[in-house]
Design an enzyme around this catalytic site. Structure first.
Site, PDB file in Angstrom:
ATOM      1  N   ASP A   1      95.475  -6.514  41.344  1.00  0.00           N
ATOM      2  CA  ASP A   1      95.323  -5.692  42.544  1.00  0.00           C
ATOM      3  C   ASP A   1      94.411  -4.480  42.311  1.00  0.00           C
ATOM      4  O   ASP A   1      94.277  -3.624  43.170  1.00  0.00           O
ATOM      5  CB  ASP A   1      96.717  -5.258  43.040  1.00  0.00           C
ATOM      6  CG  ASP A   1      96.773  -5.070  44.546  1.00  0.00           C
ATOM      7  OD1 ASP A   1      95.883  -5.596  45.246  1.00  0.00           O
ATOM      8  OD2 ASP A   1      97.694  -4.378  45.029  1.00  0.00           O
TER       9      ASP A   1
ATOM     10  N   GLU B   1     100.508  -0.200  50.034  1.00  0.00           N
ATOM     11  CA  GLU B   1     100.282   0.927  49.133  1.00  0.00           C
ATOM     12  C   GLU B   1      98.797   1.180  48.878  1.00  0.00           C
ATOM     13  O   GLU B   1      98.401   2.314  48.622  1.00  0.00           O
ATOM     14  CB  GLU B   1     101.001   0.680  47.801  1.00  0.00           C
ATOM     15  CG  GLU B   1     100.217  -0.162  46.767  1.00  0.00           C
ATOM     16  CD  GLU B   1      99.917  -1.584  47.224  1.00  0.00           C
ATOM     17  OE1 GLU B   1     100.602  -2.065  48.149  1.00  0.00           O
ATOM     18  OE2 GLU B   1      98.977  -2.205  46.689  1.00  0.00           O
TER      19      GLU B   1
ATOM     20  N   LYS C   1      90.012   0.034  45.022  1.00  0.00           N
ATOM     21  CA  LYS C   1      91.479   0.051  44.866  1.00  0.00           C
ATOM     22  C   LYS C   1      91.852  -0.308  43.430  1.00  0.00           C
ATOM     23  O   LYS C   1      91.458  -1.350  42.911  1.00  0.00           O
ATOM     24  CB  LYS C   1      92.100  -0.948  45.846  1.00  0.00           C
ATOM     25  CG  LYS C   1      93.605  -1.175  45.667  1.00  0.00           C
ATOM     26  CD  LYS C   1      94.192  -2.055  46.784  1.00  0.00           C
ATOM     27  CE  LYS C   1      95.635  -2.440  46.508  1.00  0.00           C
ATOM     28  NZ  LYS C   1      96.220  -3.298  47.570  1.00  0.00           N
TER      29      LYS C   1
ATOM     30  N   ARG D   1      96.234   1.229  50.812  1.00  0.00           N
ATOM     31  CA  ARG D   1      95.610   2.151  51.768  1.00  0.00           C
ATOM     32  C   ARG D   1      96.050   3.589  51.520  1.00  0.00           C
ATOM     33  O   ARG D   1      95.329   4.528  51.834  1.00  0.00           O
ATOM     34  CB  ARG D   1      95.919   1.688  53.207  1.00  0.00           C
ATOM     35  CG  ARG D   1      97.346   1.760  53.600  1.00  0.00           C
ATOM     36  CD  ARG D   1      97.662   0.904  54.819  1.00  0.00           C
ATOM     37  NE  ARG D   1      97.697  -0.534  54.498  1.00  0.00           N
ATOM     38  CZ  ARG D   1      97.962  -1.478  55.387  1.00  0.00           C
ATOM     39  NH1 ARG D   1      98.189  -1.160  56.650  1.00  0.00           N
ATOM     40  NH2 ARG D   1      97.987  -2.750  55.025  1.00  0.00           N
TER      41      ARG D   1
ATOM     42  N   LYS E   1     107.892  -7.650  47.003  1.00  0.00           N
ATOM     43  CA  LYS E   1     107.264  -8.931  47.342  1.00  0.00           C
ATOM     44  C   LYS E   1     108.147 -10.078  46.873  1.00  0.00           C
ATOM     45  O   LYS E   1     108.911  -9.915  45.915  1.00  0.00           O
ATOM     46  CB  LYS E   1     105.927  -9.050  46.594  1.00  0.00           C
ATOM     47  CG  LYS E   1     104.806  -8.212  47.156  1.00  0.00           C
ATOM     48  CD  LYS E   1     103.537  -8.446  46.355  1.00  0.00           C
ATOM     49  CE  LYS E   1     102.400  -7.586  46.866  1.00  0.00           C
ATOM     50  NZ  LYS E   1     101.998  -7.873  48.253  1.00  0.00           N
TER      51      LYS E   1
ATOM     52  N   ASP F   1     104.820  -1.767  50.608  1.00  0.00           N
ATOM     53  CA  ASP F   1     103.855  -2.751  50.105  1.00  0.00           C
ATOM     54  C   ASP F   1     102.454  -2.509  50.681  1.00  0.00           C
ATOM     55  O   ASP F   1     101.485  -3.111  50.242  1.00  0.00           O
ATOM     56  CB  ASP F   1     104.351  -4.166  50.441  1.00  0.00           C
ATOM     57  CG  ASP F   1     103.672  -5.234  49.593  1.00  0.00           C
ATOM     58  OD1 ASP F   1     102.963  -4.859  48.634  1.00  0.00           O
ATOM     59  OD2 ASP F   1     103.851  -6.426  49.892  1.00  0.00           O
TER      60      ASP F   1
ATOM     61  N   ASP G   1     101.004  -4.621  41.724  1.00  0.00           N
ATOM     62  CA  ASP G   1     101.600  -4.375  43.033  1.00  0.00           C
ATOM     63  C   ASP G   1     102.845  -5.248  43.204  1.00  0.00           C
ATOM     64  O   ASP G   1     102.749  -6.421  43.571  1.00  0.00           O
ATOM     65  CB  ASP G   1     100.568  -4.680  44.135  1.00  0.00           C
ATOM     66  CG  ASP G   1     101.149  -4.455  45.529  1.00  0.00           C
ATOM     67  OD1 ASP G   1     102.222  -3.852  45.631  1.00  0.00           O
ATOM     68  OD2 ASP G   1     100.489  -4.883  46.513  1.00  0.00           O
TER      69      ASP G   1
HETATM   70  N1  BES Z   1      97.722  -6.207  47.375  1.00  0.00           N
HETATM   71  C1  BES Z   1      98.280  -6.645  48.598  1.00  0.00           C
HETATM   72  C2  BES Z   1      97.376  -7.575  49.383  1.00  0.00           C
HETATM   73  C3  BES Z   1      97.045  -8.896  48.755  1.00  0.00           C
HETATM   74  C4  BES Z   1      97.736 -10.024  49.120  1.00  0.00           C
HETATM   75  C5  BES Z   1      95.999  -9.015  47.873  1.00  0.00           C
HETATM   76  C6  BES Z   1      97.408 -11.238  48.562  1.00  0.00           C
HETATM   77  C7  BES Z   1      95.674 -10.222  47.323  1.00  0.00           C
HETATM   78  C8  BES Z   1      96.365 -11.347  47.672  1.00  0.00           C
HETATM   79  C9  BES Z   1      98.575  -5.427  49.486  1.00  0.00           C
HETATM   80  O1  BES Z   1      98.926  -4.271  48.833  1.00  0.00           O
HETATM   81  C10 BES Z   1      99.712  -5.809  50.371  1.00  0.00           C
HETATM   82  O2  BES Z   1     100.766  -6.007  49.850  1.00  0.00           O
HETATM   83  N2  BES Z   1      99.475  -5.875  51.668  1.00  0.00           N
HETATM   84  C11 BES Z   1     100.498  -6.205  52.591  1.00  0.00           C
HETATM   85  C12 BES Z   1     100.362  -5.281  53.759  1.00  0.00           C
HETATM   86  C13 BES Z   1     101.511  -5.362  54.727  1.00  0.00           C
HETATM   87  C14 BES Z   1     102.779  -4.825  54.094  1.00  0.00           C
HETATM   88  C15 BES Z   1     101.176  -4.561  55.937  1.00  0.00           C
HETATM   89  C16 BES Z   1     100.270  -7.640  53.013  1.00  0.00           C
HETATM   90  O3  BES Z   1      99.143  -8.059  53.128  1.00  0.00           O
HETATM   91  O4  BES Z   1     101.269  -8.349  53.193  1.00  0.00           O
HETATM   92 ZN    ZN Z   2      98.292  -4.089  46.919  1.00  0.00          ZN
HETATM   93 MN    MN Z   3     101.011  -4.203  48.447  1.00  0.00          MN
END
Ligand code: BES
Ligand code: ZN
Ligand code: MN
Length: 460
Positions: free
Chosen positions: A246, A307, A223, A309, A235, A305, A228
């Site tokens: 990220d 994103e 990734k 995937r 966020k 968010d 992000d």
């Molecule tokens: N990059 C984040 C995940 C992340 C969170 C990485 C904390 C490192 C530390 C990812 O893109 C994300 O935002 N995931 C969301 C998914 C949700 C919207 C289903 C999450 O984990 O809240």
């Molecule tokens: Zn992310």
């Molecule tokens: Mn995200």
């Protein structure tokens, strides 16, 4: 930093700092000590001489050198079973703990460890080989840390891609960077959906390493979200700056393939890194939008968010079509993984037990621990969309967030043996500890090098 090995037998080696490991608290070390004209002698007590403790010994020695402001030190090599493996680890500990991200400091830290001598009575050749291996791997772990620590206004998708290309070219790897137009032409609608919210052009980086004449090859996918923000599903601001990292999965993949190339491991690998920024610009994708992936599957975006995937879906499909022997992807994918496993263990999911077992074993060896989580069909059911084929999140309340994310990725790998590593908890360290520094950990590089090292031993 220069690291070399020297015979412990000849008497009176001069050094500023002599570090001597010991397992037995009571045992006297005078005999060894007297062979040296050391300004300082420090005994480091270790419960055992397992590989992780050897890394910590290296870190301790380098950190002591810093504390005493000496630029040179000697370490007595402990009595271990495998001198080659232990030597790798000792060097990792020394180099990784000496890492410093100071490119934006106008006043640089002036302490630099310049010379390390490893002293041993036997197996000098094995130690020497271990030093070379450990130096190469550590160099790329530090590089991965640099990538992740680099702020997003510097490491934009194209700067990130260019830098990867620069390094890969030095190692004579084949590299192709697809631009937006080419990405569009390939039909990567999910990847492009993420790119909509920023002015920065997305890039798809593809690196190829051929280490054997054999036809078969492995695929690594990382990734590469250079920042992000969450997009329209923005966020909260606390901790958002960490999202400059990220792209840690992408960095791990890029650095691992370069380390593997420099070590000339006899395997073939293709690495794919979708590089893009997730921003809430005027043209950004919106919750409810439907995107069409390269595979043809349609995706309803419930949360912008989620994103990673989306970008990975097209990257995975892109490489799955080439029919690799196995695909491994690595990503800072879900906060849910941090909730489940914390900061020292990554999540592991896959459709092939042999592959996930190999990854687990490699992780035990490098102490980049992974823990397998299940991929039951219920998770796939949870990502069914009302209006498209699938949606980009599972349950509204985030239940099993790491596994619905993995179930989403699974849609794009066909039947190819595949494993997914979620490094959301391990890419960043909150403190200076042992051979880790506050900030990027460089997690995953050593794991991949070890994995492919074990694979190449097997197939030889
Ligand atoms: N990059 C984040 C995940 C992340 C969170 C990485 C904390 C490192 C530390 C990812 O893109 C994300 O935002 N995931 C969301 C998914 C949700 C919207 C289903 C999450 O984990 O809240
Ligand atoms: Zn992310
Ligand atoms: Mn995200």
């Amino acid at each position: 930093m220069k690291i070399n090995v020297s015979d412990l037998a000849p008497d009176r080696v001069k050094t500023k700092l002599l570090v001597i490991p010991k397992k037995d608290k009571k045992k006297k070390i005078d005999i060894i000590k007297n062979r040296f004209l050391a300004q300082r002698v420090i005994e480091v007590f270790l419960e055992d001489y397992g590989l992780e403790n050897i890394r910590k010994l290296g870190a301790k020695a380098a950190n002591l050198a810093k504390e005493f402001k000496v630029d040179e030190l000697s370490i007595v090599f402990p009595n271990v079973n495998d001198y080659y493996e232990a030597s790798k680890c000792l060097v990792e500990g020394v180099i990784l703990s000496s890492y410093d991200f100071d490119k934006f400091k106008t006043k640089k830290e002036n302490h630099k460890l310049k010379h390390v001598t490893i002293l041993s009575k036997k197996n000098l050749n094995e130690i020497k080989k271990g030093i070379r291996f450990g130096e190469t791997v550590s160099k790329y772990v530090c590089l991965a840390r640099d990538f992740v620590n680099d702020p997003a206004n510097h490491a934009t998708p194209d700067a990130f891609a260019d830098r990867i290309a620069e390094i890969s070219k030095k190692n004579k790897l084949k590299i192709k960077i697809y631009n937006e137009k080419q990405i569009k032409k390939m039909g990567m609608g999910c990847f492009l959906g993420v790119a909509q919210g920023t002015r920065k052009e997305p890039k798809l980086v593809v690196i190829e390493y051929k280490g054997t004449k054999k036809k078969d090859f492995y695929a690594l996918v990382g990734k590469g979200i250079t920042f992000d923000s969450g997009g329209i599903s923005l966020k909260p601001s606390q901790g958002m700056h960490e999202m400059k990292g990220d792209m840690a999965g992408g960095a791990a993949v890029a650095c691992a393939i370069n380390a593997i190339a420099e070590l000339r491991l006899p395997v073939n690998i293709i690495a794919v890194i979708p590089c893009v920024e997730n921003m809430p610009g005027g043209n950004a994708m919106k919750p409810g939008d439907v995107l069409k992936s390269m595979s043809g599957k349609t995706v309803e975006v419930i949360n912008t968010d989620a994103e990673g995937r989306l970008a990975l879906a097209d990257a995975l499909y892109f490489v799955a079509r080439k029919k690799p022997k196995a695909i491994i992807d690595i990503a800072t994918l879900t906060g849910a993984c941090v909730v489940a496993l914390g900061y020292h263990v990554a999540g592991l999911v896959g459709n092939d037990d042999k592959l996930t077992d190999l990854i687990f074993k490699a992780g035990e060896k490098t102490n980049e621990k992974v823990w397998k989580l299940p991929l039951y069909k219920e998770y796939s059911e949870a990502i069914k969309s009302d209006i498209a084929d699938i949606k980009n999140i599972g349950y509204d309340n985030g239940a099993a967030g790491s596994l619905t994310a993995a179930a989403f990725l699974k849609e794009f790998v066909d039947e190819i043996p595949w494993a997914h590593i979620d490094m959301a908890g391990t890419f960043w360290s909150k403190e200076n500890k042992d051979y880790y520094k506050k900030g990027a950990t460089g997690w995953g590089v050593r794991l991949f090098v070890e994995l492919f090292n074990s694979l190449s031993v097997k197939s030889a």
